[in-house]
Design a protein around this motif. Sequence first.
Motif, PDB file in Angstrom:
ATOM      1  N   ARG A 132       0.828  -1.209   0.000  1.00 32.79           N
ATOM      2  CA  ARG A 132       0.000   0.000   0.000  1.00 32.79           C
ATOM      3  C   ARG A 132       0.865   1.264   0.000  1.00 32.79           C
ATOM      4  O   ARG A 132       1.902   1.333   0.650  1.00 32.79           O
ATOM      5  CB  ARG A 132      -0.896  -0.006   1.244  1.00 32.79           C
ATOM      6  CG  ARG A 132      -1.866   1.166   1.343  1.00 32.79           C
ATOM      7  CD  ARG A 132      -2.885   0.929   2.444  1.00 32.79           C
ATOM      8  NE  ARG A 132      -2.250   0.811   3.746  1.00 32.79           N
ATOM      9  CZ  ARG A 132      -2.840   0.282   4.824  1.00 32.79           C
ATOM     10  NH1 ARG A 132      -4.064  -0.207   4.730  1.00 32.79           N
ATOM     11  NH2 ARG A 132      -2.207   0.236   5.975  1.00 32.79           N
ATOM     12  N   ASP A 167      -3.606   1.658  -3.676  1.00 36.67           N
ATOM     13  CA  ASP A 167      -3.298   3.085  -3.596  1.00 36.67           C
ATOM     14  C   ASP A 167      -1.819   3.387  -3.818  1.00 36.67           C
ATOM     15  O   ASP A 167      -1.197   4.147  -3.074  1.00 36.67           O
ATOM     16  CB  ASP A 167      -3.758   3.634  -2.237  1.00 36.67           C
ATOM     17  CG  ASP A 167      -5.250   3.402  -2.019  1.00 36.67           C
ATOM     18  OD1 ASP A 167      -6.023   3.600  -2.972  1.00 36.67           O
ATOM     19  OD2 ASP A 167      -5.634   2.999  -0.911  1.00 36.67           O
ATOM     20  N   GLY A 196      -7.090   1.344  -6.677  1.00 36.77           N
ATOM     21  CA  GLY A 196      -6.484   2.657  -6.490  1.00 36.77           C
ATOM     22  C   GLY A 196      -5.104   2.781  -7.096  1.00 36.77           C
ATOM     23  O   GLY A 196      -4.262   3.514  -6.578  1.00 36.77           O
ATOM     24  N   ARG A 228     -11.339   0.845  -9.137  1.00 38.24           N
ATOM     25  CA  ARG A 228     -10.953   2.188  -8.713  1.00 38.24           C
ATOM     26  C   ARG A 228      -9.598   2.612  -9.268  1.00 38.24           C
ATOM     27  O   ARG A 228      -8.780   3.199  -8.575  1.00 38.24           O
ATOM     28  CB  ARG A 228     -10.976   2.253  -7.183  1.00 38.24           C
ATOM     29  CG  ARG A 228     -11.057   3.624  -6.585  1.00 38.24           C
ATOM     30  CD  ARG A 228     -11.370   3.597  -5.086  1.00 38.24           C
ATOM     31  NE  ARG A 228     -10.609   2.626  -4.333  1.00 38.24           N
ATOM     32  CZ  ARG A 228      -9.362   2.834  -3.869  1.00 38.24           C
ATOM     33  NH1 ARG A 228      -8.738   3.973  -4.102  1.00 38.24           N
ATOM     34  NH2 ARG A 228      -8.753   1.884  -3.170  1.00 38.24           N
ATOM     35  N   ARG A 275      -6.663   4.676 -11.051  1.00 40.73           N
ATOM     36  CA  ARG A 275      -6.367   6.111 -11.029  1.00 40.73           C
ATOM     37  C   ARG A 275      -5.699   6.592 -12.313  1.00 40.73           C
ATOM     38  O   ARG A 275      -5.275   7.745 -12.393  1.00 40.73           O
ATOM     39  CB  ARG A 275      -5.458   6.450  -9.849  1.00 40.73           C
ATOM     40  CG  ARG A 275      -5.989   6.075  -8.472  1.00 40.73           C
ATOM     41  CD  ARG A 275      -7.182   6.927  -8.069  1.00 40.73           C
ATOM     42  NE  ARG A 275      -8.443   6.295  -8.436  1.00 40.73           N
ATOM     43  CZ  ARG A 275      -9.634   6.836  -8.232  1.00 40.73           C
ATOM     44  NH1 ARG A 275      -9.732   8.036  -7.698  1.00 40.73           N
ATOM     45  NH2 ARG A 275     -10.730   6.195  -8.579  1.00 40.73           N
TER      46      ARG A 275
END
Length: 311
Positions: free
Chosen positions: A108, A136, A160, A191, A193
């Motif tokens: 992460r 993320d 992410g 999700r 990005r």
Amino acid sequence: MLAPALALSLAAPLAAQEGGAFTLAETGQSFSTLDQALEAAKPRGEFTWSTILIAPGRYRQCAVQSWGRTVFKARQPGTVVFEGTACEGKAALVLRGRGAVVDGIVFRGIRVPDGNGAGIRSEIGDLTVKDSMFLDSQEGILGGVTGPQKIVIDHSTFAGLGQCDETPDCAHSIYLANQGQVTVTASRFERGRGGHYVKLRVPKVEISGNSFDDSQGAKTNYMIDLSEGATGSITGNAMVQGRNKENWTAFISVAPEARTYSSAGLRIEGNSARLSPGETRSPAFVADASKQRLAIGANTLGPGVRAYEAR
């Protein structure tokens, strides 16, 4: 106030780190850093598998595997988090041994100046990833090998990830190149990005039983990009395309950049593809620039999704 039992369970990871969170299973030795455990495994031999068991906890450290065959295994899947630290400006795990397995680990918040901060950077050796999460970061798994390589990704989550704003070249949830095969099964992508969810430069693929949920994506491109063509199969995947796209024109793109590898007979069937509510544009399910005959079978396409587009 926390109940005593819960407080103890939350404190346990920190205690484990202090006492040696990284255990070489074959010898029972424990170490305070992953690098130390990798060094301890070297005398076992370059072709011998060694397993490093990792205690629950959040770790702001990284490691470079430069030798042998290593299993990086969480004692409890999902409780081991490598966060915010990249070795060599690349990834939490930089892999250039004979082979590696990553089992049950969370990566992460990995970011680096060149825009390619990844949970895993695969540089040499076969790789299996299972029951892991990539969250993320700029990239989930990144790798480029000039020779044959086998990569298997199973039951893992990618969320992410990707970017096209921080550097001139985009980063992606998965971006792999080799002269062998990449298999992605039973995994979830959501999700994004930026960039593609799965971008591959390999001669053979198996992408099966995955979920691609782009409904909360931002500035994303294709679900699957076979940049230079490929044979193999794309089957049983469920795809939802969102509205916030950098490139909305296709779900799957075949040979958009080059025809390095044959795509003849690439099997695409049993998938479902639909648009998020409110999306009015009409993308192609398969955009094909290979100039070869693909084996496109029955797929379930929602309103507004065109089956095929030759490019």
